[in-house]
Design an enzyme around this catalytic site. Structure first.
Site, PDB file in Angstrom:
ATOM      1  N   ARG A   1       0.986  -1.269  -0.191  1.00  0.00           N
ATOM      2  CA  ARG A   1       0.069   0.026   0.033  1.00  0.00           C
ATOM      3  C   ARG A   1       1.088   1.095  -0.203  1.00  0.00           C
ATOM      4  NH1 ARG A   1      -1.542  -0.203   6.380  1.00  0.00           N
ATOM      5  NH2 ARG A   1       0.249   0.815   7.099  1.00  0.00           N
TER       6      ARG A   1
ATOM      7  N   ASP B   1       9.195  -9.949   5.666  1.00  0.00           N
ATOM      8  CA  ASP B   1       9.408  -9.075   6.867  1.00  0.00           C
ATOM      9  C   ASP B   1      10.664  -8.504   6.707  1.00  0.00           C
ATOM     10  OD1 ASP B   1      10.035  -7.987   9.242  1.00  0.00           O
ATOM     11  OD2 ASP B   1       8.834  -9.786  10.261  1.00  0.00           O
ATOM     12  N   VAL B   2      10.869  -7.231   6.660  1.00  0.00           N
ATOM     13  CA  VAL B   2      12.385  -6.582   6.274  1.00  0.00           C
ATOM     14  C   VAL B   2      13.355  -6.921   7.505  1.00  0.00           C
ATOM     15  CG1 VAL B   2      11.409  -4.899   4.696  1.00  0.00           C
ATOM     16  CG2 VAL B   2      11.621  -4.472   6.961  1.00  0.00           C
TER      17      VAL B   2
ATOM     18  N   TYR C   1      11.818   8.438  15.366  1.00  0.00           N
ATOM     19  CA  TYR C   1      11.603   8.036  13.859  1.00  0.00           C
ATOM     20  C   TYR C   1      12.852   9.127  13.417  1.00  0.00           C
ATOM     21  CZ  TYR C   1       9.233   8.318   9.203  1.00  0.00           C
ATOM     22  OH  TYR C   1       9.108   8.354   7.947  1.00  0.00           O
TER      23      TYR C   1
ATOM     24  N   LYS D   1      15.482   7.830  10.539  1.00  0.00           N
ATOM     25  CA  LYS D   1      15.781   8.424   9.317  1.00  0.00           C
ATOM     26  C   LYS D   1      16.855   8.983   8.904  1.00  0.00           C
ATOM     27  CE  LYS D   1      11.875   6.395   7.643  1.00  0.00           C
ATOM     28  NZ  LYS D   1      11.848   5.590   6.512  1.00  0.00           N
TER      29      LYS D   1
ATOM     30  N   THR E   1      -0.922   8.918   3.152  1.00  0.00           N
ATOM     31  CA  THR E   1      -0.899   7.492   3.188  1.00  0.00           C
ATOM     32  C   THR E   1      -1.616   7.128   4.561  1.00  0.00           C
ATOM     33  OG1 THR E   1       1.151   7.310   3.989  1.00  0.00           O
ATOM     34  CG2 THR E   1       1.068   7.230   1.703  1.00  0.00           C
TER      35      THR E   1
HETATM   36  N1  NAD Z   1       3.660   8.993   4.685  1.00  0.00           N
HETATM   37  C1  NAD Z   1       4.585  10.011   4.777  1.00  0.00           C
HETATM   38  O1  NAD Z   1       4.221  11.122   5.298  1.00  0.00           O
HETATM   39  C2  NAD Z   1       6.004   9.826   4.711  1.00  0.00           C
HETATM   40  C3  NAD Z   1       6.830  10.747   4.822  1.00  0.00           C
HETATM   41  C4  NAD Z   1       8.066  10.627   4.679  1.00  0.00           C
HETATM   42  C5  NAD Z   1       8.868   9.261   4.723  1.00  0.00           C
HETATM   43  N2  NAD Z   1       7.770   8.149   4.353  1.00  0.00           N
HETATM   44  C6  NAD Z   1       8.429   7.097   4.463  1.00  0.00           C
HETATM   45  O2  NAD Z   1       8.043   6.301   3.329  1.00  0.00           O
HETATM   46  C7  NAD Z   1       7.942   4.931   3.321  1.00  0.00           C
HETATM   47  C8  NAD Z   1       6.463   4.294   3.095  1.00  0.00           C
HETATM   48  O3  NAD Z   1       5.771   4.746   3.799  1.00  0.00           O
HETATM   49  P1  NAD Z   1       4.180   4.992   3.669  1.00  0.00           P
HETATM   50  O4  NAD Z   1       3.613   6.437   3.822  1.00  0.00           O
HETATM   51  O5  NAD Z   1       3.773   4.234   2.404  1.00  0.00           O
HETATM   52  O6  NAD Z   1       3.193   4.311   4.838  1.00  0.00           O
HETATM   53  P2  NAD Z   1       2.505   2.922   4.954  1.00  0.00           P
HETATM   54  O7  NAD Z   1       2.228   2.690   6.315  1.00  0.00           O
HETATM   55  O8  NAD Z   1       1.247   3.672   4.171  1.00  0.00           O
HETATM   56  O9  NAD Z   1       3.096   1.834   4.057  1.00  0.00           O
HETATM   57  C9  NAD Z   1       4.002   1.135   4.740  1.00  0.00           C
HETATM   58  C10 NAD Z   1       4.172  -0.389   4.392  1.00  0.00           C
HETATM   59  O10 NAD Z   1       5.331  -0.987   4.913  1.00  0.00           O
HETATM   60  C11 NAD Z   1       4.867  -2.064   5.338  1.00  0.00           C
HETATM   61  N3  NAD Z   1       5.789  -2.747   6.488  1.00  0.00           N
HETATM   62  C12 NAD Z   1       5.632  -2.339   7.686  1.00  0.00           C
HETATM   63  N4  NAD Z   1       6.643  -3.059   8.434  1.00  0.00           N
HETATM   64  C13 NAD Z   1       7.209  -3.844   7.766  1.00  0.00           C
HETATM   65  C14 NAD Z   1       7.957  -5.054   7.650  1.00  0.00           C
HETATM   66  N5  NAD Z   1       8.632  -5.430   8.827  1.00  0.00           N
HETATM   67  N6  NAD Z   1       8.468  -5.844   6.567  1.00  0.00           N
HETATM   68  C15 NAD Z   1       7.791  -5.375   5.448  1.00  0.00           C
HETATM   69  N7  NAD Z   1       6.867  -4.529   5.312  1.00  0.00           N
HETATM   70  C16 NAD Z   1       6.463  -3.586   6.134  1.00  0.00           C
HETATM   71  C17 NAD Z   1       3.405  -2.130   5.739  1.00  0.00           C
HETATM   72  O11 NAD Z   1       2.659  -3.335   5.989  1.00  0.00           O
HETATM   73  C18 NAD Z   1       2.740  -1.046   4.512  1.00  0.00           C
HETATM   74  O12 NAD Z   1       2.474  -1.648   3.568  1.00  0.00           O
HETATM   75  C19 NAD Z   1       8.240   4.562   4.705  1.00  0.00           C
HETATM   76  O13 NAD Z   1       9.602   4.053   4.809  1.00  0.00           O
HETATM   77  C20 NAD Z   1       8.120   5.923   5.594  1.00  0.00           C
HETATM   78  O14 NAD Z   1       8.684   6.217   6.788  1.00  0.00           O
HETATM   79  C21 NAD Z   1       6.363   8.392   4.493  1.00  0.00           C
END
Ligand code: NAD
Length: 267
Positions: free
Chosen positions: A16, A63-64, A160, A164, A197
């Site tokens: 997602r 699972d990463v 967090y 990062k 998201t």
């Molecule tokens: N949404 C934001 O505002 C934002 C901002 C900056 C950075 N990010 C980064 O972007 C990336 C994606 O974020 P997003 O907004 O799509 O989040 P999200 O929560 O919508 O999606 C994250 C996905 O990672 C998966 N996940 C979580 N733990 C996991 C694991 N142990 N192994 C495999 N998969 C796992 C979840 O199941 C999910 O599908 C992340 O690294 C997040 O930190 C997001």
């Protein structure tokens, strides 16, 4: 421009959000994609959407934080599609608690997913990425999902931010190490702003909690208004940047960070 024809990509957390959108866009750009996540049903749905649009994709439970899962994911990419050109370390979690609130267990989870996951994915994918780089003019590519919270401090989730920040400098260090070793694997990071998201929603919930209520609407509006470009980001904004960094168009980008935040951190 930005074509990924002939490339094979593995994306973690691609069920997602940003990862899911990236999987769709990479397939649209011509890549064959392995979608890895913990959420099997949603991950299968991403694959089904790619296939419906005429692309090629496979799902793997990943699972990463687990070495064996990475082995299986990389074997799926090389076994099914013959090689691995691109790794996107996208999986990540957000807690949204202050230094005084967060529990040790929550911190351990942040580190496990956001840092150990990126390190393990990188290390495990190196042999396949090196192999693919031999036959590619612009080598192979790793794209790490950092954040603007990996460039400037975060009041919302300092821990967090710590993870990062680690991803930001790991990206540069990996680029240096692989360069020194002549591996021809480019390593870059992308730094999203506030993106709509599930995780974006968690950030609004954390802001609301901090303000002592649970109404996220005014906070969402406030954040959108504070972005110089005047809106929140969407997954597609970031997916386009990831596709670019993975593509040969970014063939001379290495150890760099691409900020995609509508100007949020420009001031
Ligand atoms: N949404 C934001 O505002 C934002 C901002 C900056 C950075 N990010 C980064 O972007 C990336 C994606 O974020 P997003 O907004 O799509 O989040 P999200 O929560 O919508 O999606 C994250 C996905 O990672 C998966 N996940 C979580 N733990 C996991 C694991 N142990 N192994 C495999 N998969 C796992 C979840 O199941 C999910 O599908 C992340 O690294 C997040 O930190 C997001």
């Amino acid at each position: 421009m930005n074509r990924l024809d002939g490339k094979v990509a593995l994306i973690s957390g691609a069920a997602r959000g940003i990862g899911g959108e990236t999987a769709l866009r990479m397939a649209e750009a011509g890549a064959r994609v392995v979608v890895g996540d913990l959420l099997d049903e949603a991950g299968q749905a991403t694959v089904a959407a790619i296939r419906k649009a005429g692309g090629q994709a496979e799902y793997v439970h990943l699972d990463v934080t687990k070495e064996a899962d990475w082995t299986a994911a990389i074997e799926l990419a090389t076994g099914r599609f013959g090689k691995l050109d691109v790794l996107v370390n996208n999986a990540g979690v957000f807690i949204g608690k202050s230094i005084e609130e967060i529990s040790l267990e929550e911190w351990d989870r942040l580190v496990a997913v956001n840092m150990t996951g990126v390190f393990l994915g990188t290390r495990m994918a190196v042999p396949a990425l090196r192999e693919a780089a031999r036959g590619a003019e612009h080598g192979s590519a790793i794209v790490n999902l950092a954040s603007i919270a990996g460039l400037v401090g975060s009041q919302l989730d300092p821990l967090y931010s710590m993870t990062k920040g680690g991803v930001t400098l790991f990206t540069k260090s990996a680029a240096l190490e692989f360069g020194r070793k002549g591996y021809r694997i480019r390593v870059n990071s992308i730094h999203p702003g506030v993106i709509e998201t599930d995780m974006g929603e968690q950030t609004f919930a954390a802001r609301a909690r901090r303000a002592g209520h649970n109404d996220t609407a005014p906070l969402r509006q406030g954040v959108a208004e504070s972005v110089p470009w005047g809106r929140l980001g969407v997954a597609l904004d970031i997916a386009k940047g990831i596709v670019f960094l993975a593509s040969d168009d970014a063939g001379y980008m290495n150890g760099a960070g691409l900020v995609v935040d509508g100007g949020f951190t420009a001031a």
